[in-house]
Design an enzyme around this catalytic site. Structure first.
Site, PDB file in Angstrom:
ATOM      1  N   LEU A 496      35.844  61.388  36.128  1.00 28.81           N
ATOM      2  CA  LEU A 496      35.968  60.104  35.440  1.00 28.81           C
ATOM      3  C   LEU A 496      35.135  60.057  34.174  1.00 28.81           C
ATOM      4  O   LEU A 496      35.458  59.333  33.240  1.00 28.81           O
ATOM      5  CB  LEU A 496      35.525  58.964  36.367  1.00 28.81           C
ATOM      6  CG  LEU A 496      36.354  58.757  37.642  1.00 28.81           C
ATOM      7  CD1 LEU A 496      35.703  57.706  38.514  1.00 28.81           C
ATOM      8  CD2 LEU A 496      37.781  58.359  37.282  1.00 28.81           C
ATOM      9  N   GLY A 497      34.051  60.798  34.130  1.00 28.76           N
ATOM     10  CA  GLY A 497      33.197  60.759  32.952  1.00 28.76           C
ATOM     11  C   GLY A 497      31.834  61.333  33.242  1.00 28.76           C
ATOM     12  O   GLY A 497      31.594  61.950  34.280  1.00 28.76           O
ATOM     13  N   GLN A 498      30.932  61.112  32.283  1.00 27.91           N
ATOM     14  CA  GLN A 498      29.581  61.647  32.371  1.00 27.91           C
ATOM     15  C   GLN A 498      28.607  60.487  32.448  1.00 27.91           C
ATOM     16  O   GLN A 498      28.582  59.643  31.560  1.00 27.91           O
ATOM     17  CB  GLN A 498      29.276  62.509  31.137  1.00 27.91           C
ATOM     18  CG  GLN A 498      28.136  63.478  31.332  1.00 27.91           C
ATOM     19  CD  GLN A 498      28.531  64.684  32.179  1.00 27.91           C
ATOM     20  OE1 GLN A 498      29.706  64.948  32.363  1.00 27.91           O
ATOM     21  NE2 GLN A 498      27.551  65.397  32.696  1.00 27.91           N
ATOM     22  N   GLY A 499      27.835  60.405  33.501  1.00 25.03           N
ATOM     23  CA  GLY A 499      26.871  59.329  33.657  1.00 25.03           C
ATOM     24  C   GLY A 499      25.513  59.723  33.120  1.00 25.03           C
ATOM     25  O   GLY A 499      25.336  60.783  32.530  1.00 25.03           O
ATOM     26  N   GLY A 502      24.470  62.794  35.411  1.00 28.62           N
ATOM     27  CA  GLY A 502      25.419  63.794  35.864  1.00 28.62           C
ATOM     28  C   GLY A 502      26.849  63.312  35.755  1.00 28.62           C
ATOM     29  O   GLY A 502      27.132  62.294  35.145  1.00 28.62           O
ATOM     30  N   SER A 503      27.753  64.070  36.363  1.00 26.62           N
ATOM     31  CA  SER A 503      29.176  63.765  36.282  1.00 26.62           C
ATOM     32  C   SER A 503      29.583  62.760  37.357  1.00 26.62           C
ATOM     33  O   SER A 503      28.966  62.672  38.410  1.00 26.62           O
ATOM     34  CB  SER A 503      29.988  65.054  36.443  1.00 26.62           C
ATOM     35  OG  SER A 503      29.646  65.976  35.433  1.00 26.62           O
ATOM     36  N   VAL A 504      30.663  62.022  37.061  1.00 27.78           N
ATOM     37  CA  VAL A 504      31.203  61.042  38.003  1.00 27.78           C
ATOM     38  C   VAL A 504      32.648  61.412  38.303  1.00 27.78           C
ATOM     39  O   VAL A 504      33.435  61.663  37.382  1.00 27.78           O
ATOM     40  CB  VAL A 504      31.121  59.612  37.438  1.00 27.78           C
ATOM     41  CG1 VAL A 504      31.646  58.605  38.460  1.00 27.78           C
ATOM     42  CG2 VAL A 504      29.686  59.271  37.051  1.00 27.78           C
ATOM     43  N   LYS A 518      28.963  60.073  42.170  1.00 23.67           N
ATOM     44  CA  LYS A 518      28.052  60.455  41.091  1.00 23.67           C
ATOM     45  C   LYS A 518      27.311  61.714  41.510  1.00 23.67           C
ATOM     46  O   LYS A 518      26.523  61.706  42.451  1.00 23.67           O
ATOM     47  CB  LYS A 518      27.068  59.320  40.811  1.00 23.67           C
ATOM     48  CG  LYS A 518      26.066  59.590  39.700  1.00 23.67           C
ATOM     49  CD  LYS A 518      25.179  58.361  39.517  1.00 23.67           C
ATOM     50  CE  LYS A 518      24.108  58.608  38.471  1.00 23.67           C
ATOM     51  NZ  LYS A 518      23.228  57.438  38.320  1.00 23.67           N
ATOM     52  N   ASP A 615      18.173  50.591  30.942  1.00 19.09           N
ATOM     53  CA  ASP A 615      19.199  51.441  30.313  1.00 19.09           C
ATOM     54  C   ASP A 615      20.524  50.685  30.233  1.00 19.09           C
ATOM     55  O   ASP A 615      21.582  51.234  30.528  1.00 19.09           O
ATOM     56  CB  ASP A 615      19.367  52.745  31.085  1.00 19.09           C
ATOM     57  CG  ASP A 615      20.032  53.838  30.242  1.00 19.09           C
ATOM     58  OD1 ASP A 615      19.999  53.726  28.994  1.00 19.09           O
ATOM     59  OD2 ASP A 615      20.592  54.781  30.815  1.00 19.09           O
TER      60      ASP A 615
END
Length: 804
Positions: A496-499, A502-504, A518, A615
């Site tokens: 789904l993307g980059q958090g 790390g990656s999601v 996550k 954040d």
């Protein structure tokens, strides 16, 4: 009587002038005649009839209003001019836009009929001629989908492999003849794409592949380049290349009749040429042939890549290099494991990468090298920042070497090319020694596997015991094989993307429930404390505008968090996307802003312990199936009890641009730190631009400076993304800009608290005047982070905290 006659004729003249220059729109009842023009509401663009070079031919076109000499940016009937001065542009009874010739019927049409009860044609403020359905307001046709030789800001080149649709630029035949010329500018369906100029059926010029914010084949586009372009490609075989230019009011990109792609910007007096390609002889496609390298110099110089010689020495002596080069030593490739025939790779620096590249997904630099090494068809590879791994299985065509800039291309050569034909040293080992080595290695490996497995189970039990001691109710522990099955072994298609850490990935459990996983990377800097913090905090905080954690998975060093799945991903996928932003109009954006504020109020005031997120940014706002916002990513959050209202840390964490001055400079954080981040987030949602990428004007104004200037001039009403203008409520937009500026004031005491913030957003009470923001950060990298002695990004030291 004489005075009355003068007044009458003056009024008649004024009416004629207004009719000539202020025509409102084109309908069935109100066609546009040769003597009339249609202007955009902002007065920048104008539609009408024109005759190039004072010829008898009449064309319908769009140009910049008031700019002399006239610059035409779009032509309707470029292949079918008319000479009839009684011609007119009108809406037909079936809703189509037609150019009528008084004597010969229809000269030109948009080629489509619509089942419409009525439509009209308008010229938008970005120079787009649109046909709109009167009943629904839906756009039926637009000139931005039917290019001529010019791109205007917010227009897009595109391709769609499934439908065969393409949007391309086509040059004029000559500077005074709008009919289609021989040059066509387009984006290629490669991944990543590149801009390609064709001369008929022959390649003429290309930019090199797109790398996030730049074209790799244009050395001026380095890491500091403020890119006015955006490229989106999807897995369904479509791509959009969009031109943005907020720094100049008037700008355009054209493909000239000579085949040059030029970018012009108007400085208020004249047009300035800011970029042109081809810029030199090496830019002409394939001038040095296959495996040739063009050296940018005067005069042009071609040479062969290392390990290659001219295909025809005689032709090269005559200055004809198009035949290219041939390999000096043939390759012997059988897996390239060991032996004297092993191939090597020679790096060539400062290179415009060759054409016909292929993208290798989900590999790092070393894996890219190995992938090419073990593929006997692979002739070269490159690992590019912003792209990843590219390999070449075809002849290396159109390679250029710059004096500076460019990329590193690693070309495959026979091992003998490395150091001549010297005999390789042969290492001979006895059978007994080799056998002993194998036995010892196997034993050591078995012992290591036992220790690793034992350590993994010990770690898992320790994590479980720690979490149980925190009394986290309802937290489920998932097995790794369950998550691997749910995410298809963390496949790229499920990503789904980059958090923040790390990656999601998207997953689906056996019961059909969709989840978001996550995966915390080992290099993220998030250790046990931060991981425990996020699990405990989110599991105990319950609010409709906060994301909900379902459980976790610990397997050795692997740490996974399992969340509820958000169908619409994160807010940045809409706000910063040229196409998807239209799905979130102003009323919906305002609802999202209020939802974020409600979630923030819960964190700051309504939970038993105060939570400072630290954040807060657009990419950390997730959207459910109803587009309700949910604050996520609590790995950096801090809690404290009672009346404590601020804290201090030596390790500042967060994202550059969203961090308040006092937090970034001194490490002091409080509720007002999150308020500052909210202000930046609010202005980004209004403007539709990311703070880390925003640059306006020759001075390169930051987003905050630009918003402050706009608020002083127009109270911020003009800040809203122009594509959303039809859905906006100007006073509401202006109020939100003012609230955003109140949130980003330099002194924390000047900023509203969260309760005051929500009241500002939900009432119409008077607002104080904001003070000029002084903390502005300009960065070209997406979500850049600070890293100095005082600052450590994505690392932190904090005590364990408990939520309600």
């Amino acid at each position: 009587m004489g005075k009355k006659r003068i007044v009458f004729f003056a009024c008649l003249l004024l009416f004629t002038v207004l009719l000539r220059f202020s025509y409102a729109g084109i309908t069935t009842e109100s066609p546009l005649s040769v003597e009339q023009t249609l202007s955009s509401s902002n007065g920048i663009y104008e539609l009408g009839f024109f005759s190039p070079n004072n010829s008898q031919n009449l064309y319908v076109g769009i140009w910049f209003k008031g700019i002399i000499p006239r610059v035409v940016v779009w032509v309707a009937n470029r292949e079918t001019p008319t000479t009839d001065t009684s011609a007119n542009l009108a809406i037909s009874s079936n809703g189509s836009l037609l150019l009528f010739n008084g004597k010969h019927g229809v000269v030109w049409s948009i080629g489509e009929n619509f089942a419409s009860n009525g439509s009209r044609a308008e010229l938008t403020d970005n120079g787009n001629l649109v046909v709109i359905d009167n009943a629904s307001g839906r756009t039926l046709w637009e000139s931005f989908e039917h290019f001529g030789d010019t791109m205007l800001p917010f227009s897009s080149l595109m391709y769609n492999l499934a439908t065969g649709e393409k949007r391309v630029l086509t040059s004029w035949k000559t500077d005074t003849d709008p009919s289609p010329g021989v040059f066509v500018g387009q984006i290629t369906p490669q991944v990543p794409s590149q801009v390609l100029i064709m001369r008929g059926s022959t390649r003429y010029y290309r930019t090199g592949p797109w790398a996030k914010t730049r074209f790799t084949g244009i050395p001026l586009m380095d890491d500091t380049y403020a890119s006015p372009f955006s490229l989106q490609q999807d897995a369904n075989g479509s791509g959009f290349f969009t031109y943005f230019d907020r720094s100049f009011k008037l700008s355009r990109i054209i493909i000239s009749s000579e085949g040059s792609m030029k970018r012009f910007r108007h400085n208020g007096t004249d047009w300035e040429l800011s970029y042109m390609a081809p810029a030199n002889s090496c830019d002409i496609y394939g001038v040095c042939g296959p495996f040739g390298l063009c050296i940018v110099s005067v005069p042009l110089k071609c040479k062969c890549l290392k390990g290659f010689v001219p295909h025809s020495t005689e032709e090269w002596k005559r200055g004809n290099w198009t035949g290219g080069c041939a390999r000096l030593t043939e390759l012997h490739c059988q897996g390239n494991s060991t032996g004297k025939d092993v191939n090597i790779f020679h790096p060539v620096t400062n290179v415009k990468l060759p054409d016909f590249y292929e993208y290798e997904s989900s590999v790092d630099a070393e894996e890219c090298h190995q992938s090419c090494l073990h593929n006997c068809s692979c002739l070269a590879f490159a690992y590019i920042h912003g792209i990843g791994c590219l390999i070449w299985n075809q002849n290396l065509m159109d390679a250029v070497q710059f004096s500076a800039g460019g990329e590193i291309l690693s070309i495959r050569l026979a091992h003998s090319e490395l150091g001549g034909n010297k005999r390789n040293k042969i290492i001979v080992a006895s059978t007994v020694s080799l056998s002993l080595f194998v036995i010892l290695t196997s034993a050591a490996f078995g012992f290591w596997r036992y220790r690793v497995k034992h350590k993994a189970y010990t770690l898992k039990d320790a994590w479980r015991n720690d979490l149980k001691s925190k009394e986290v109710p309802g937290l489920e522990f998932f097995e790794m094989n369950t998550i691997q099955t749910a995410t298809n072994n963390f496949s790229l298609s499920n990503k789904l993307g980059q958090g923040g850490f790390g990656s999601v990935y998207k997953g689906k459990l056996q019961d059909g429930k969709e989840i978001a996983v996550k995966q915390l990377s080992s290099s993220s800097g998030q250790g046990k404390e931060e991981f425990m913090n996020e699990i405990v905090l989110i599991s105990k905080l319950q609010h409709r505008n906060l994301v909900r954690v379902l459980g976790c998975c610990i397997e050795g060093e692997e740490k996974l968090l399992i969340y509820e799945f958000m169908l619409n991903k994160s807010l940045d996928t809409f706000v910063f996307d040229a196409r998807k932003k239209l799905e979130v109009d102003w009323p919906k954006r305002f609802d999202i802003v209020q939802g974020i504020a409600r979630g923030l109020l819960y964190l700051h005031r309504d939970s038993r312990l105060k939570v400072i997120h630290r954040d807060l940014k657009v990419s950390n706002i997730l959207l459910d199936e109803k587009m309700n916002p949910k604050i996520s990513d609590f790995g950096l959050a801090r809690m404290y009890e009672g009346t404590q209202c601020q804290d201090k840390t030596r390790r500042v964490v967060g994202t550059l641009g969203y961090m308040s001055p006092e937090y970034a400079w001194t490490g002091v954080f409080s509720e007002k730190s999150d308020i500052y981040s909210f202000g930046v987030l609010l202005l980004e949602i209004i403007i539709g631009e990311k703070i880390s990428r925003f640059s306006y004007g020759e001075e390169g104004k930051t987003l905050l400076a630009y918003a402050w200037e706009s608020w002083g001039e127009t109270k911020g009403i003009d800040l809203l993304d122009q594509d959303l203008a039809d859905s906006c409520r100007p006073l509401e937009v202006g109020r939100c800009v003012q609230i955003g500026l109140l949130c980003v004031q330099h002194q924390p005491a000047d900023r509203p608290n969260t309760l005051e913030l929500l009241a500002m957003l939900t009432t119409t009470s008077d607002l104080p005047s904001p003070k000029q923001p002084t903390f502005v950060v300009h960065s070209r990298d997406d979500e850049s982070s600070l890293s100095k002695d005082l600052f450590t990004v994505n690392e932190m030291t904090q005590s364990m905290i408990l939520g309600r």
